[in-house]
Design an enzyme around this catalytic site. Structure first.
Site, PDB file in Angstrom:
ATOM      1  N   LYS A   1      43.882  39.684  37.107  1.00  0.00           N
ATOM      2  CA  LYS A   1      42.526  39.309  36.698  1.00  0.00           C
ATOM      3  C   LYS A   1      41.898  40.398  35.830  1.00  0.00           C
ATOM      4  CE  LYS A   1      41.881  36.323  40.724  1.00  0.00           C
ATOM      5  NZ  LYS A   1      40.955  35.847  41.772  1.00  0.00           N
TER       6      LYS A   1
ATOM      7  N   LYS B   1      32.726  44.363  40.142  1.00  0.00           N
ATOM      8  CA  LYS B   1      33.945  43.953  40.837  1.00  0.00           C
ATOM      9  C   LYS B   1      35.132  44.461  40.045  1.00  0.00           C
ATOM     10  CE  LYS B   1      36.440  39.993  42.661  1.00  0.00           C
ATOM     11  NZ  LYS B   1      36.398  38.556  42.931  1.00  0.00           N
TER      12      LYS B   1
ATOM     13  N   ARG C   1      44.002  37.446  49.132  1.00  0.00           N
ATOM     14  CA  ARG C   1      44.679  36.404  48.348  1.00  0.00           C
ATOM     15  C   ARG C   1      45.738  35.694  49.186  1.00  0.00           C
ATOM     16  NH1 ARG C   1      44.893  39.733  42.560  1.00  0.00           N
ATOM     17  NH2 ARG C   1      42.614  39.824  42.334  1.00  0.00           N
TER      18      ARG C   1
ATOM     19  N   LYS D   1      32.444  46.262  44.676  1.00  0.00           N
ATOM     20  CA  LYS D   1      33.678  46.027  45.423  1.00  0.00           C
ATOM     21  C   LYS D   1      34.892  46.403  44.619  1.00  0.00           C
ATOM     22  CE  LYS D   1      35.735  41.714  46.176  1.00  0.00           C
ATOM     23  NZ  LYS D   1      35.965  40.368  45.797  1.00  0.00           N
TER      24      LYS D   1
ATOM     25  N   GLU E   1      26.590  46.304  34.101  1.00  0.00           N
ATOM     26  CA  GLU E   1      26.731  44.953  34.684  1.00  0.00           C
ATOM     27  C   GLU E   1      25.639  44.697  35.725  1.00  0.00           C
ATOM     28  OE1 GLU E   1      28.891  42.598  33.886  1.00  0.00           O
ATOM     29  OE2 GLU E   1      30.574  43.598  32.880  1.00  0.00           O
TER      30      GLU E   1
ATOM     31  N   TYR F   1      35.179  42.696  57.466  1.00  0.00           N
ATOM     32  CA  TYR F   1      35.922  41.905  58.453  1.00  0.00           C
ATOM     33  C   TYR F   1      35.791  42.510  59.843  1.00  0.00           C
ATOM     34  CZ  TYR F   1      37.695  40.007  54.126  1.00  0.00           C
ATOM     35  OH  TYR F   1      37.761  39.423  52.887  1.00  0.00           O
TER      36      TYR F   1
ATOM     37  N   SER G   1      39.604  43.271  51.955  1.00  0.00           N
ATOM     38  CA  SER G   1      40.719  42.996  52.865  1.00  0.00           C
ATOM     39  C   SER G   1      41.698  44.155  52.972  1.00  0.00           C
ATOM     40  CB  SER G   1      41.429  41.722  52.410  1.00  0.00           C
ATOM     41  OG  SER G   1      41.829  41.829  51.049  1.00  0.00           O
TER      42      SER G   1
HETATM   43  C1  PBG Z   1      37.635  35.607  44.692  1.00  0.00           C
HETATM   44  C2  PBG Z   1      37.385  36.752  45.614  1.00  0.00           C
HETATM   45  C3  PBG Z   1      38.280  37.784  45.919  1.00  0.00           C
HETATM   46  C4  PBG Z   1      37.672  38.529  46.939  1.00  0.00           C
HETATM   47  C5  PBG Z   1      36.434  37.956  47.216  1.00  0.00           C
HETATM   48  N1  PBG Z   1      36.262  36.846  46.380  1.00  0.00           N
HETATM   49  C6  PBG Z   1      39.644  38.082  45.444  1.00  0.00           C
HETATM   50  C7  PBG Z   1      39.996  38.103  44.021  1.00  0.00           C
HETATM   51  O1  PBG Z   1      39.171  38.393  43.152  1.00  0.00           O
HETATM   52  O2  PBG Z   1      41.159  37.797  43.773  1.00  0.00           O
HETATM   53  C8  PBG Z   1      38.323  39.688  47.622  1.00  0.00           C
HETATM   54  C9  PBG Z   1      37.833  40.037  48.976  1.00  0.00           C
HETATM   55  C10 PBG Z   1      38.761  40.845  49.799  1.00  0.00           C
HETATM   56  O3  PBG Z   1      39.810  41.369  49.339  1.00  0.00           O
HETATM   57  O4  PBG Z   1      38.443  41.003  50.989  1.00  0.00           O
HETATM   58  N2  PBG Z   1      36.994  35.563  43.485  1.00  0.00           N
END
Ligand code: PBG
Length: 310
Positions: free
Chosen positions: A203, A179, A189, A234, A219, A299, A260
Site C-alpha cells: 500500500k 498512517k 491482514r 499509526k 496530513e 487489542y 496488531s
Molecule cells: C485497513 C486497516 C488496516 C489496519 C486498520 N485498518 C490495515 C491495512 O492498512 O492494511 C491495521 C490495524 C492493525 O494492524 O491492527 N485499511
C-alpha cells in the site's frame, strides 16, 4: 493533578474487535494470541463486557466472506453487510458504547487494496466517491465514529459533507491522518483476510513513507481543516515521536493505534518468558498517554482495563 503525570484508565481505550459471519462462532486469530473473530450474535455480550469495564468505544472490523469480495468492493455499500449488522446488533441491545467503523474498501476488494484500481494503481477521486457512500451506509447502521483508514486525499471533507447531507451531523470522523505503510499490520491482514487478497501487493502508493515526519503534520492539518473530529497516528509505539509532535500542534484530540503487530510482539515476548505481560502491556499503553495521545486503540483494552481495576 500534576500535568506531568499521565495516568492511564479504561476510559482511554478503544477496543478493536473482528467480526465474522455465522452464529455462536468464536474463531481464534492465529497470529494474535487471545484475539478472536466473533459472530454478530455474540457482540452485544462483548460490548456489555467492555462497557462494564469502563471502555467507552469499540472499533468493528469485518472479516468478509471471500465470496463477497469483488474488484470494486461493492459489498461495502450493502446496508446489510457484516459490519452494518454488527452495529445494529450492538445498538439494538441497548448497551451504551460508541462504535467506530473504518471507511476503506480493503475488507471488500478481491485485490485487498483500500480503493478502486485502474491499471494496477489505486485511483484517488473515484475511490473517494465510494468512501463517501460507505460512510453514510455505516452511519445509517448506527456507527457513531467514522474512521477513514484509506489515506486517499480529500476524503475527510467530502465524507463530512455526505454525512451532514444524510442527517448525520452528530456522527464524528476520526481520521487515520498519519498512517504509515508498515509490516506491523501483518496480523490484522490475517485476521480480516486481506493478506491473501493483497498477495505480494503493498500500500506504499497511498500510505506514508516511514522515513517522513513533516508529511504527518501536513496530513493532520489538512484533515482537521476538512472537518475531522479527531486524528490518528499509526502504527503506535514505533511512531511515538509522531504522536508527540502531532499532539503538540493539533487542534483536535490525537489518537494512537497500537496495531496488531505491536500487540502480537508483546504477547510473543511474554509467552516466551522474556518480558512480564502485564508490565509490558501497561508500560506500552502509558507511553502513548505520555506522548500526548487522548486515547489508544488497543487489542489489550479489556485485559488492561481488568488489570487497572484490580
Ligand atoms: C485497513 C486497516 C488496516 C489496519 C486498520 N485498518 C490495515 C491495512 O492498512 O492494511 C491495521 C490495524 C492493525 O494492524 O491492527 N485499511
Amino acid at each position: 493533578m500534576d500535568d506531568r503525570f499521565h495516568g492511564l484508565s479504561a476510559a482511554d481505550f478503544i477496543w478493536p474487535v473482528f467480526v465474522r459471519d455465522g452464529e455462536n462462532e468464536t474463531t481464534p486469530v492465529d497470529s494474535m494470541p487471545g484475539v478472536n473473530r466473533v459472530s454478530v450474535d455474540l457482540l452485544p455480550a462483548l460490548a456489555r463486557q467492555a462497557a462494564d469495564l469502563g471502555i467507552p468505544e469499540m472499533a468493528l472490523f469485518p472479516a468478509t466472506d471471500p465470496a463477497l469480495k469483488t474488484p470494486n468492493g461493492d459489498e461495502a455499500l450493502n446496508p446489510d453487510n457484516l459490519v452494518c449488522r454488527a452495529c445494529r446488533a450492538i445498538k439494538d441491545s441497548g448497551v451504551t458504547i460508541r462504535l467506530v467503523c473504518d471507511v476503506a474498501l480493503d475488507p471488500y476488494t478481491s485485490h485487498g487494496q483500500d480503493g478502486l484500481l485502474r491499471e494496477g494503481y489505486v485511483i484517488n477521486d473515484e475511490t473517494v466517491a465510494v468512501l463517501q457512500q460507505q460512510a453514510v451506509v455505516q452511519a445509517n447502521a448506527g456507527c457513531d465514529i467514522i474512521a477513514p483508514s484509506d489515506m486517499m486525499d480529500g476524503r475527510i471533507g467530502v465524507i463530512r459533507a455526505a454525512l451532514d447531507a444524510a442527517g448525520h451531523s452528530a456522527v464524528d470522523i476520526m481520521a487515520y491522518s498519519a498512517k504509515y505503510a508498515s509490516a506491523f499490520y501483518g496480523p490484522f491482514r490475517d485476521a480480516v483476510g486481506s493478506a491473501s487478497s493483497l498477495g505480494s501487493g503493498d500500500k506504499r502508493t497511498y500510505q506514508m513513507d516511514p522515513a517522513n515526519t513533516h508529511e504527518a503534520l501536513h496530513e493532520v492539518a489538512l484533515d482537521i481543516a476538512e472537518g475531522a473530529t479527531s486524528v490518528m497516528v499509526k502504527p503506535g509505539m514505533p511512531y511515538l515521536d509522531i504522536v508527540y509532535r502531532v499532539a503538540q500542534m493539533a487542534t483536535k484530540p490525537v489518537y494512537a493505534y497500537q496495531v496488531s503487530g505491536e500487540y502480537s510482539m508483546i504477547c510473543a515476548a511474554a509467552e516466551a518468558g522474556v518480558v512480564e505481560r502485564d508490565g509490558a502491556m501497561l508500560g506500552s499503553l502509558t507511553a502513548f498517554k505520555r506522548a500526548g495521545a487522548a486515547g489508544i486503540l488497543t487489542y489489550f483494552a479489556p485485559d488492561a482495563a481488568r488489570v487497572l481495576a484490580a
